[in-house]
Structure formats: C-alpha cells, structure tokens
Design a protein around this motif. Sequence first.
Motif, PDB file in Angstrom:
ATOM      1  N   PRO A 179       0.813  -1.223   0.000  1.00 32.73           N
ATOM      2  CA  PRO A 179       0.000   0.000   0.000  1.00 32.73           C
ATOM      3  C   PRO A 179       0.846   1.273   0.000  1.00 32.73           C
ATOM      4  O   PRO A 179       0.408   2.303  -0.498  1.00 32.73           O
ATOM      5  N   ALA A 180       2.081   1.191   0.511  1.00 37.69           N
ATOM      6  CA  ALA A 180       2.942   2.376   0.526  1.00 37.69           C
ATOM      7  C   ALA A 180       3.265   2.831  -0.895  1.00 37.69           C
ATOM      8  O   ALA A 180       3.576   3.998  -1.123  1.00 37.69           O
ATOM      9  N   ARG A 181       3.168   1.908  -1.860  1.00 36.09           N
ATOM     10  CA  ARG A 181       3.496   2.256  -3.246  1.00 36.09           C
ATOM     11  C   ARG A 181       2.280   2.807  -3.991  1.00 36.09           C
ATOM     12  O   ARG A 181       2.285   2.878  -5.239  1.00 36.09           O
ATOM     13  N   THR A 231       0.917   5.653  -4.903  1.00 33.44           N
ATOM     14  CA  THR A 231       0.969   6.664  -5.968  1.00 33.44           C
ATOM     15  C   THR A 231       1.865   6.208  -7.118  1.00 33.44           C
ATOM     16  O   THR A 231       1.769   6.725  -8.218  1.00 33.44           O
ATOM     17  N   ASN A 232       2.728   5.220  -6.866  1.00 34.37           N
ATOM     18  CA  ASN A 232       3.508   4.581  -7.937  1.00 34.37           C
ATOM     19  C   ASN A 232       2.625   3.606  -8.718  1.00 34.37           C
ATOM     20  O   ASN A 232       2.623   3.592  -9.955  1.00 34.37           O
ATOM     21  N   LEU A 265      -0.504   3.796  -9.108  1.00 39.39           N
ATOM     22  CA  LEU A 265      -1.438   4.577  -9.931  1.00 39.39           C
ATOM     23  C   LEU A 265      -0.766   5.012 -11.232  1.00 39.39           C
ATOM     24  O   LEU A 265      -1.353   4.895 -12.312  1.00 39.39           O
ATOM     25  N   PHE A 266       0.473   5.503 -11.152  1.00 38.20           N
ATOM     26  CA  PHE A 266       1.141   5.930 -12.394  1.00 38.20           C
ATOM     27  C   PHE A 266       1.361   4.754 -13.341  1.00 38.20           C
ATOM     28  O   PHE A 266       1.286   4.902 -14.569  1.00 38.20           O
ATOM     29  N   GLU A 267       1.631   3.583 -12.776  1.00 37.14           N
ATOM     30  CA  GLU A 267       1.866   2.408 -13.633  1.00 37.14           C
ATOM     31  C   GLU A 267       0.662   2.085 -14.522  1.00 37.14           C
ATOM     32  O   GLU A 267       0.820   1.459 -15.574  1.00 37.14           O
TER      33      GLU A 267
END
Lengths: 312, 312
Positions: free
Chosen positions: B209-211, B213-214, B216-218
């Motif tokens: 879950p810490a990733r 915003t990454n 989302l971009f993927e």
Amino acid sequence: MATLSASHVIVDWGTSSFRLWALDRDGLVLAERRSGDGLAASGTRGFEAVLESHLNALGVPDGVPVMMCGMVGSRAGWIEASYLDTPVRLDELAARSTIASARRRTVRILPGIAQRSAEHPDVIRGEETQLLGLSLGGHDGLACLPGTHSKWVRLRGGVIESFATFMTGELFQLLRTASVIKPAVEGVDAVDAGSAGFASGVADALAAPARATNLLFELRARWLLADNPAEETLARLSGLLIGVELAGAASRYGALDGAVLIAAGPAAALYARALEMAGAAGVTIQDAEASVRDGLHAAATAAFLTTEGALR
Amino acid sequence: MATLSASHVIVDWGTSSFRLWALDRDGLVLAERRSGDGLAASGTRGFEAVLESHLNALGVPDGVPVMMCGMVGSRAGWIEASYLDTPVRLDELAARSTIASARRRTVRILPGIAQRSAEHPDVIRGEETQLLGLSLGGHDGLACLPGTHSKWVRLRGGVIESFATFMTGELFQLLRTASVIKPAVEGVDAVDAGSAGFASGVADALAAPARATNLLFELRARWLLADNPAEETLARLSGLLIGVELAGAASRYGALDGAVLIAAGPAAALYARALEMAGAAGVTIQDAEASVRDGLHAAATAAFLTTEGALR
C-alpha cells in the motif's frame, strides 16, 4: 540582427514550457530563451516554426544543429522518439536520438526510457537527460527527480537499471483544485519546507502510508472541525503526498541513503526536509536545470561534434 | 389528488440525490419519490418548496411530520444540524435532531457525527442513519460504508466508538476523469468485481500500500507500453483504491473479520470480493437503502410517535 557564433543549441521542450540555450563547443551558454510554448500551442503553430522563431530571435544561423529532450519527443509532440528499454547506458542516448528535421539544420530529439516489466511497467521522457548530466559526475545509487510525476531511479556505472514514477505533483494539483479539500486550501500557493504543517504530513505518512486516502480526507475534517488555516492545510497535504512517495520509494528500493536529489527551488527544499525526516543519510542536491543542460550538451557533443570540436 | 394516510415521512437528501418514503406507523412503505434534487439546485428553489412539491405529488397532507438525514443538514443545506461528538449513542440521534420547519409540518434533520480527535479528526453526515438502522439488529464490531468518502466505523453496544473516512470514490472519479490516467480508461464506466484487472489491483495494493501513488502511475505506463484495454485498466484502478482503503482500515482497526458491509449493487460486489482477498472472515452485506430507511423510521418513531403509535 547580429549572427551568434554558437556551436550548437540545446532545448528542453516540455508539456508546458520551452527552454533553449545556445552554447559554444565547451558548453558555455552564449544566449538563452525561455517561454511558455508548450506542446499544445506549438503543435498548432508548427514545432519547427516555433523553434526557428526562437533561434531567429537569438541570431542563430542555419546549419547550427539542435539537440532536444522532453515531451516534444512524445506521440503528442513533434515526432515520436522511441523509448529505449531498461537497462539503458546513458552514453548511448545521443546515438539513439531521432532526427526531427534536416531542412535548415539537423534537429534531433533524445529518446525516452521504457521499463517493460510485467511487475513494474514505467516510462521516462525528459528526466533521462538530467540523469545523463548527473552520470557525467559518476553517481552510483539512487536519484530522485521531484515533479508532476516524480521519478526514483537506480543508477550503476552509467546505466539506468530501474525506476519508479509517483503521481505526487499531479495528485497535489488535483486535490487542491478539484477535490473536497479545495475549500480548505484556497488562496494559498506556496508551501514552506520549514513549517509544522509540512513536517506533520511527512511524519504521519511515513508512519502509516497505508492510511494515505484516510489521511487525505482528514485534511477536510480538520478544516471543518478546527478551521485549520489554509497555509497549514496545504503544507500538510504536500507533506502527506511526499511522505507517501518516500515510503513507496523505500518499499521499492530499501534505504534512501546517498540519494541525489535533482531539483531546484521549493521542491528541493521540501524533498530535502522530507528525506531528512525519513532518516536518509548523505543526500545531496544537484540543480535540475544544470543537469538537463549538462546532459543535452553531452548528447549534442556526441552527436554533432568531432573529437576536435568541429561540426560533423 | 387523493390524500395519503401516511403516519410520517422520511427523506435521505444528499449532495446530488433526493429519496423520500411515506410510511405507515409500522414503517411499511406506502409511497416513494426519487429525484436528482441535490443541494445546489434545491438551495436555489428553496428546500421547503422542493420538499413540499414532492409531498404534494404523493398527496401527503399538512401535519404529517418529516425526518431527514444527509447533506441537507450541512452548512450548505437547509439548516445546519450540528455534529454530535464521538462516542455517540445511536438511539440519541432522534432527540438531538434539528427542527428545519414547523410551518406546515414538523421537519427535522438528524445530526452528523464529529470525531474531534487531534490524531484522527473526522466527520460523518448521512451514514450515521444507516448505522442506526444497522444497530437495531445489535451489530458489534466494524461496519464499512463504501462511497465517495468510504467510512469504516467501530460499533459497540449501539455506540459509535470511532470511525475513519477514505477518499476512495472521489479519487476514483478524479483519476479517471481528470488525470493522466484518463486516456487509458476512456469509454468505460463499469467495473466487474470478478475481473482479473480488479483482483490484480486489490492484490498489489494490499501487498504494497505504501506504493499507492507509484501503482497509480503504472496504470498509464501499462497503457502506453502494452496498450492495456480500458476495461482492465479501470478495473485495476478501482482495485488499487479499494485495496489501499482495506490496507488502511486494517492498519487502523486490525483484522477486518466480521465486518458488515452496508452497500448495494456494484459497490457491494467489489468490496465483498476485495474483503475476501484481504482474508476478512465472516463478512456480511446489509442493503444500504434498507439501512437508511430503517434508521430514519426508528428516528421518526422516537421523535414523532407516542408509544401507542399516535402522533405526538
């Protein structure tokens, strides 16, 4: 109009900005142009016409070659400069650049970089040139490039091994202009890296990144219940999003020690403070504009100049 | 127009919707109205005029009292129905309702709930009534109310002890309509809870879950590099956001076992699937509309009817 005796010209052409420098063969800046000629407006006028109008304003004669990077090489730009696939040797970017024009001068656009991984698909367009500039100094390890779409990149021996993009800047804009948080931050634009609001956001996001979308809603609740000042709320929003990014980067890459922050101005201050709070040791800052200039000059030298410095 | 012999009327009046039921003293629905008369349009026409036009259309005579809940009680609504502070006994909501009108009939609006905590400031407006409906059945433990601003609530002995709001639905709308993800999901509206795209989003968000915003971009990178179908990308976006919400709820409340999902339609299916993937045991689903009706009827009974069922 006097003629400018430039060796070559470099351009960083993004979605909403255009920056051009005329250089001598050693990379010394002879003249520069900055404008808001982003992709949409330039597409209508014609990319070559926009470029030539800037060159003409500086007195750059025909024949002086131009090396460009940025979204001008995307599908929505002048011509698509295809992605190179990771791992990518940064000193190969120039040789893999795409010719956009050979009419009045050679105009080349550097490629973006694609990470064609099933687990971590990702793309870079523009930042690769800053990384080329950084790599000239021989950096091994992590680099962080804050922005609309922040990049975390692992470099080793002049090679981009992998990277991760975070939507930090775009989410900041969306949330402050178009979400229920908007009324709580209206009228404020700047975030102070030294503020308590920013620090509280970074700390809370680092402590519980999984609660990201809950922490975001609490910004509205704080405003409704406690009438928190807009400055503090905007600073906390910024801190939360940067904190979540750092937690994500750490989850992907482990300790963030020794990372080079390629940034300038407010973003550099905010990320430096947040990285300090995250316990990252030995972080250094590299000026973002100097990096893109260094990278473009290196690529132009490789593509256009002989070892004696004369034009190829 | 025939007169409707209703005992009382209940209304759920939100930002963008209006639902009204005329009930007999036992809570049986005699007639109903649904419309898009949300807050903005109704404020212009006058809230009382909008309400009376619906009552008139059903033939509800003067004197029949009305109990309402939702954003109609917010600062932007008819009249502000002040928040009650947690912990809140749900059976006290009716007594703490605010009189919006006593002209042609008594019209009351139920209060929202505020969590005035320095660590977890939060607000509820509308969902408290569904929780009142749920509490009539005696539920102890967690309740999840998916929506634009999803709520996770801890109930014990008819008391709301604490809650947490997640911006899940609002982020889904913002990202699919106004972000760089937009072109990757255009033309698609529905998300299939049984799809591989939804499941992959939930799994990846729960795993890291810490990733957020990454991840989302993927979604954009997958579309650029692999031309992922819009259906799959939208389903994955939904899965990522719901997965991050469940990770956050678990970080706040521990295991999500035994949670009651107050939902209906697609949201119920999506959250049920995601909770199953998160390993939550014994999750049950309670219909959202039945819950709000049950809660409003209980509040109206307490406020308007004597123990014999006659109007006070």
